[in-house]
Design a protein around this motif. Structure first.
Motif, PDB file in Angstrom:
ATOM      1  N   ASP A  83       0.953  -1.243   0.042  1.00  0.00           N
ATOM      2  CA  ASP A  83      -0.136  -0.046  -0.108  1.00  0.00           C
ATOM      3  C   ASP A  83       0.857   1.395   0.066  1.00  0.00           C
ATOM      4  OD1 ASP A  83      -2.567  -0.840  -0.075  1.00  0.00           O
ATOM      5  OD2 ASP A  83      -2.792  -1.120   2.100  1.00  0.00           O
TER       6      ASP A  83
ATOM      7  N   ALA B 113       1.079   3.880  -2.964  1.00  0.00           N
ATOM      8  CA  ALA B 113       0.397   5.415  -2.772  1.00  0.00           C
ATOM      9  C   ALA B 113       1.558   6.468  -3.346  1.00  0.00           C
ATOM     10  CB  ALA B 113       0.263   5.447  -1.286  1.00  0.00           C
TER      11      ALA B 113
ATOM     12  N   ASP C 200       1.477   6.364  -7.178  1.00  0.00           N
ATOM     13  CA  ASP C 200       0.603   7.287  -7.713  1.00  0.00           C
ATOM     14  C   ASP C 200       1.003   8.816  -7.830  1.00  0.00           C
ATOM     15  OD1 ASP C 200      -1.394   5.223  -7.871  1.00  0.00           O
ATOM     16  OD2 ASP C 200      -2.399   5.661  -5.860  1.00  0.00           O
TER      17      ASP C 200
ATOM     18  N   THR D 170      -2.652   9.671   3.089  1.00  0.00           N
ATOM     19  CA  THR D 170      -3.175   8.539   2.483  1.00  0.00           C
ATOM     20  C   THR D 170      -2.808   7.134   2.983  1.00  0.00           C
ATOM     21  OG1 THR D 170      -3.364   9.748   0.181  1.00  0.00           O
ATOM     22  CG2 THR D 170      -3.571   7.610  -0.059  1.00  0.00           C
TER      23      THR D 170
ATOM     24  N   ARG E 157      -4.924   4.454   4.891  1.00  0.00           N
ATOM     25  CA  ARG E 157      -5.300   3.114   4.056  1.00  0.00           C
ATOM     26  C   ARG E 157      -5.014   1.973   4.990  1.00  0.00           C
ATOM     27  NH1 ARG E 157      -2.782   3.241  -1.901  1.00  0.00           N
ATOM     28  NH2 ARG E 157      -4.160   5.264  -2.553  1.00  0.00           N
ATOM     29  N   THR E 158      -3.669   2.040   5.773  1.00  0.00           N
ATOM     30  CA  THR E 158      -3.004   0.972   6.506  1.00  0.00           C
ATOM     31  C   THR E 158      -3.801   0.816   7.964  1.00  0.00           C
ATOM     32  OG1 THR E 158      -1.476   2.576   7.208  1.00  0.00           O
ATOM     33  CG2 THR E 158      -0.658   1.061   5.352  1.00  0.00           C
TER      34      THR E 158
ATOM     35  N   SER F  47      -8.023   1.189   6.881  1.00  0.00           N
ATOM     36  CA  SER F  47      -8.574   0.520   5.706  1.00  0.00           C
ATOM     37  C   SER F  47      -9.308   1.461   5.041  1.00  0.00           C
ATOM     38  CB  SER F  47      -9.317  -0.793   5.893  1.00  0.00           C
ATOM     39  OG  SER F  47      -8.712  -1.267   6.859  1.00  0.00           O
ATOM     40  N   THR F  48      -9.253   2.873   4.782  1.00  0.00           N
ATOM     41  CA  THR F  48      -9.950   3.820   4.208  1.00  0.00           C
ATOM     42  C   THR F  48      -9.092   4.521   2.793  1.00  0.00           C
ATOM     43  OG1 THR F  48     -11.363   4.160   6.081  1.00  0.00           O
ATOM     44  CG2 THR F  48     -11.442   5.613   4.473  1.00  0.00           C
ATOM     45  N   ASP F  49      -9.603   4.412   1.781  1.00  0.00           N
ATOM     46  CA  ASP F  49      -9.142   5.301   0.841  1.00  0.00           C
ATOM     47  C   ASP F  49      -9.718   6.764   0.771  1.00  0.00           C
ATOM     48  OD1 ASP F  49      -7.598   6.186  -1.202  1.00  0.00           O
ATOM     49  OD2 ASP F  49      -8.228   4.663  -2.771  1.00  0.00           O
ATOM     50  N   VAL F  50      -8.525   7.663   1.208  1.00  0.00           N
ATOM     51  CA  VAL F  50      -9.111   9.092   1.338  1.00  0.00           C
ATOM     52  C   VAL F  50      -8.300   9.764   0.323  1.00  0.00           C
ATOM     53  CG1 VAL F  50      -9.416   9.215   3.917  1.00  0.00           C
ATOM     54  CG2 VAL F  50      -7.202   9.654   2.816  1.00  0.00           C
ATOM     55  N   SER F  51      -7.590   9.118  -0.941  1.00  0.00           N
ATOM     56  CA  SER F  51      -6.720   9.882  -1.615  1.00  0.00           C
ATOM     57  C   SER F  51      -7.552  11.211  -2.407  1.00  0.00           C
ATOM     58  CB  SER F  51      -6.275   9.045  -2.861  1.00  0.00           C
ATOM     59  OG  SER F  51      -7.136   7.890  -3.022  1.00  0.00           O
TER      60      SER F  51
END
Ligand code: HEM
Length: 448
Positions: free
Chosen positions: A116, A120, A123, A150, A154-155, A158-162
């Motif tokens: 992850d 990131a 990206d 980010t 995620r870690t 467990s949420t993607d806030v990008s």
């Protein structure tokens, strides 16, 4: 017999107050250089002590830790932002929450975060491509903040806030700037109505609250969750004896605590490392040679890290010279004696990793950026404290030791970051150690 603690006289009545407000890093540094390893600063109605000797640091953070809780005045100012969480609590409450959180920070679990982290960073590498084509200059402070936020979301959650990372990071910065203003004031003046800064702070905190309460509500609605991320551990936590469960408010405080401590720190460690590399092309060349040798053409993984020894030494050395958490503060519950000096009950005792890391008695050629000092060894003992030490050592240090080198490796494979020669960088305190004036860097593509 106790001795009189040396320190600057400062102004009549105000003491060192104005200097501390104007430039905390500079005032502490000058105080240490001029007066030695234990310094007393006078501010109205209060005594501040600065400790720079590693033995004294150990005295406070480990040997006598029970009588040195977090300083209540600073904690009170942080609480307006983070509430009561791991960072601000003391005693039984702190112990219970620390125990609850511990499994989320375990080594085996953390190693699983590596993909992850690299994804990131990849990206970001992609987002920077147009900038590199134009050889543009960007301030990498907000860039690293977005990236680190980010990753932590995620870690650990467990949420993607990008998509929202920029907004959340900006809200956290507003809250931190306001907290910092209050921390540096040292003397609390009576509040006459809400100031502009306070209104901005309240609005930013409300935006964060909205985001965090929605996150908690979604998780509660999902029911049992096997992800064993930090949020699920807190949600599932139940004290056998008391039946204690965390309320939404407590969950909010712990998530915001991670906003406070878990990404700005990592982001700043990366900013300072990129800056040091830009200023030391010989070191950068050695890093690139190692990356080429160890990675060949592939993306870095956790398994590569043991062989990226020089890169890890570079990161360790950057954390030595520019530790993002550059001061810690504690307050003794009773009178104490440190190094033959009397420290009264209720005094504010500062430990500065930033200065301890520059102590000439413990670091040869202390001001020099020299990653070799970390090659094949971990020097420093109590003279190396980027993550503090003792019972309140940073629980996220293993995340940082993984994330820092992986992000550096991923970005350096594609780009060289350079600083405009005219840009002057001075460290300044904004809760954490920031470069004054940001860190504008030019992004250049490197030949594959
Ligand atoms: C380079 C990155 C980091 C640095 C330099 C750093 C440094 C520190 C330091 C020095 C402390 C002790 C503060 C004190 O006692 O006053 C601390 C505490 C803490 N850190 Fe970190 N940290 C980093 C990354 C992280 C990460 C990634 C997380 C979590 C995701 C994290 C979470 C925390 C928490 C929750 C505390 C409070 C612990 C307690 O009081 O029990 N930190 N950190």
């Amino acid at each position: 017999m106790t001795r009189l603690v040396p320190g600057p006289r400062g102004l009549p009545l105000l003491g060192s107050g104005p200097d501390l407000v104007r430039d905390l890093v500079g005032t502490f540094t000058r105080g240490w250089r001029e007066h030695g390893d234990v310094v007393r600063f006078r501010v109205p109605g209060k005594e501040l002590f600065l400790l720079v000797d590693p033995e004294h640091v150990k005295h406070v953070l480990a040997d006598n830790q029970p009588i040195y809780p977090k300083d209540p005045q600073s904690v009170g100012k942080f609480e307006e932002f983070v509430g009561q969480g791991l960072f601000t609590s003391n005693g039984e409450f702190h112990f219970r929450h620390r125990r609850l959180a511990q499994p989320a920070f375990q080594g085996t679990r953390i190693a699983g975060f590596a993909p992850d982290m690299v994804a990131a960073a990849e990206d970001l590498v992609r987002d920077w491509r147009p900038l590199a084509w134009k050889e543009s200059t960007v301030d990498i402070v907000p860039e690293m903040m977005r990236l680190a936020l980010t990753i932590v979301m995620r870690t650990l959650f467990s949420t993607d806030v990008s998509a929202q990372a920029g907004h959340i990071a900006a809200a956290v910065r507003t809250c931190n700037a306001y907290t910092n203003l209050r921390l540096q004031r040292f003397v609390e003046l009576p509040r006459i109505g809400p100031s502009r800064r306070r209104r901005e702070f309240a609005a930013a905190r409300a935006r964060l609250d909205e985001f965090v309460y929605a996150l908690v509500a979604r998780r509660r609605a999902q029911g049992t969750d096997s992800s064993r991320d930090l949020l699920s551990l807190y949600l599932a936590a139940r004290d056998e004896q008391s039946g204690y469960r965390m309320s939404d408010r407590q969950l909010r405080d712990e998530v915001v605590t991670i906003f406070l401590g878990g990404y700005e720190t990592t982001a700043l460690s990366l900013v300072w490392t990129f800056w040091l590399l830009a200023r030391h092309p010989d070191v950068e060349r050695r890093v690139r040679a190692e990356l080429e040798h160890v990675l060949g053409g592939h993306e870095p993984t956790a398994a590569d890290l043991p062989r990226l020894e020089y890169l890890r030494a570079v990161y360790a050395e950057a954390l030595r010279l520019y530790p993002p958490v550059w001061t810690l503060s504690r307050t003794p519950l009773r009178e104490d004696v440190i190094g033959g000096y009397r420290v009264p009950r209720g005094a504010q005792v500062f430990i500065s990793p930033y200065l301890v890391h520059r102590h000439p008695g413990h670091w040869p050629d202390a001001e020099r950026f020299d990653p070799d000092r970390f090659l094949g060894k971990r020097p420093g003992g109590w003279a190396y404290l980027p993550f503090a030490r003792g019972p309140r050592v940073c629980p996220g240090s293993s995340i940082a030791w993984l994330e820092g080198p992986l992000v550096l490796a991923t970005i350096l494979r594609s780009y060289r970051l350079t600083v405009p020669p005219t840009h002057q960088v001075r460290p300044r305190s904004n809760v954490f150690l920031y470069p004054s004036g940001g860190m504008p860097m030019r992004i250049e593509e490197v030949e594959p």
